[in-house]
Scaffold this active site. Sequence first.
Site, PDB file in Angstrom:
ATOM      1  N   SER A   1       4.166   1.151   8.508  1.00  0.00           N
ATOM      2  CA  SER A   1       4.019   0.242   7.248  1.00  0.00           C
ATOM      3  C   SER A   1       5.412   0.103   6.669  1.00  0.00           C
ATOM      4  O   SER A   1       5.899   0.869   6.461  1.00  0.00           O
ATOM      5  CB  SER A   1       3.023   1.113   6.586  1.00  0.00           C
TER       6      SER A   1
ATOM      7  N   SER B   1       1.711  -4.851   7.687  1.00  0.00           N
ATOM      8  CA  SER B   1       0.753  -4.158   6.890  1.00  0.00           C
ATOM      9  C   SER B   1      -0.185  -3.038   7.383  1.00  0.00           C
ATOM     10  O   SER B   1      -0.381  -2.153   6.982  1.00  0.00           O
ATOM     11  CB  SER B   1       0.055  -5.537   6.157  1.00  0.00           C
TER      12      SER B   1
ATOM     13  N   ASP C   1       0.213  -7.418   0.118  1.00  0.00           N
ATOM     14  CA  ASP C   1       0.579  -6.301   0.429  1.00  0.00           C
ATOM     15  C   ASP C   1       2.101  -6.059   0.469  1.00  0.00           C
ATOM     16  O   ASP C   1       2.985  -6.010   1.585  1.00  0.00           O
ATOM     17  CB  ASP C   1      -0.075  -5.600   1.912  1.00  0.00           C
TER      18      ASP C   1
ATOM     19  N   GLY D   1       2.982   5.007   9.933  1.00  0.00           N
ATOM     20  CA  GLY D   1       4.333   5.354   9.698  1.00  0.00           C
ATOM     21  C   GLY D   1       5.327   3.925   9.871  1.00  0.00           C
ATOM     22  O   GLY D   1       6.465   3.841   9.352  1.00  0.00           O
TER      23      GLY D   1
ATOM     24  N   HIS E   1       0.867  -1.093  -0.026  1.00  0.00           N
ATOM     25  CA  HIS E   1      -0.083   0.136   0.018  1.00  0.00           C
ATOM     26  C   HIS E   1       0.896   1.347  -0.058  1.00  0.00           C
ATOM     27  O   HIS E   1       0.306   2.326  -0.446  1.00  0.00           O
ATOM     28  CB  HIS E   1      -0.806  -0.035   1.105  1.00  0.00           C
TER      29      HIS E   1
END
Length: 449
Positions: A334, A350, A245, A332, A216
């Site tokens: 991710s 994720s 992802d 942040g 993402h």
Amino acid sequence: MSHKRIPKRKAAMAAGGVMALGAAVLLLPHADASQDAATGAGAPRTFAAKDATDVASRLAGTLGTAYAGAYYDSARQRLVVNVAGADDETVARAEKAGADVRRVGNSTAALKSAARTLRTSATIPGTSWAVDPRTDKVVVTADRTVTGAEWNKLRSAVRGLGEGVATLKRSAGAFRTFASGGDAIFAQAQGGTVRCSLGFNVTAADGSPAFLTAGHCGVAAKQWADSQNGQPVATVDQATFPGNDFSLVKYDDPATEAPSAVDVGGGQSVQITGAAEAAVGETVFRMGSTTGLHNGTVTGLDATVNFQSETDPNGVDTVTGLIQTDVCAEPGDSGGSLFTQDGGAVGLTSGGSGDCTQGGETFFQPVTAALQATGATFGAGSGGQGGDGAAGAGDQAGDQTGGGRSGDGSAAVPGDGSGTAQDPGTGGDSRAGTPQTGSGHGNGRGRGH
């Protein structure tokens, strides 16, 4: 720049910086299956988590339809294998492998069928489900946004599967992906600055240096910088979200040295030895640019999460095949790295619910699937190729809440593996989860936020 890429002239210096630091940390020793051979071929044996994962994989093939999942009992260092509808001969085969065998009512096929039914009837934003081998059920979770008619629909779907097959619980937070504005790796998107965390440095299929992060993040922006107002240093090559992802992002400078390691703060790094499969019950560590180093336990595999779509107010972004944990994370984080004590690359952050004050659950894209899809590998700097499943968690009971922010002094500190539970000189706490650092894990340095 040491956490993203390394010019060749600095590579040797960085390699020398990954030392056996934190000698005051207490590490519990690994137990090897062979140590308990004297207890008899049919008696449960103790395993390191990585060895338990290997044995479980083999049993999944040899037991056939009788195999109903497995998990790692870290307190006893035992592999617990579920069998459904098995005869005594099948049970004996599992016991001979050293497993603690448990007869259960739900087969793997039945639980997977239940998950497919949920996908058809209950794909609602703010929900997730995963098979929990410890309860032999599908655990369905609804976050605080699932209310009214949607809650009634979900509850009805779970009840329809039967009390012995599925269970429903609430999450206090809201499921969301963990991209945000701030520092770490940055990109400019339509809505402004996007911040994510670098996961693991890898070598792309064409031999160029690259890194993995969340999908993402990769679909949000094409070019990424290593400072908020800096020039881009890397460009997205492949990005998948939803469904999966993960993103493969190639460094723009082909001369970039990018050996893979995870910077855990305080000048310490954990070398990555290769990709590792997750096992329910094992201790894992997460590094992210917002919250630093935290650890916890794998609670489910092959999880499905239904995020509220960020582009369609009435839509849902469904991601499948994820690792579910009780490790905390925040916006942040991710794309940040999930790894084992011995340096096995397990997952990419994720999303999830909660935060690192109240706790919560976080889901991770398996690294093995990302490597297989992109053709990337862990290069010579990381000590092994992707997919070798070479590392596992060695501590028995990590601190489930924490670590704290990188560099604030509260994070779990990496140890050199030299301490033992009987060594008073270490001054450590046997409850603290502590990844190992040291030159034995490879050389070179990179950072997974």
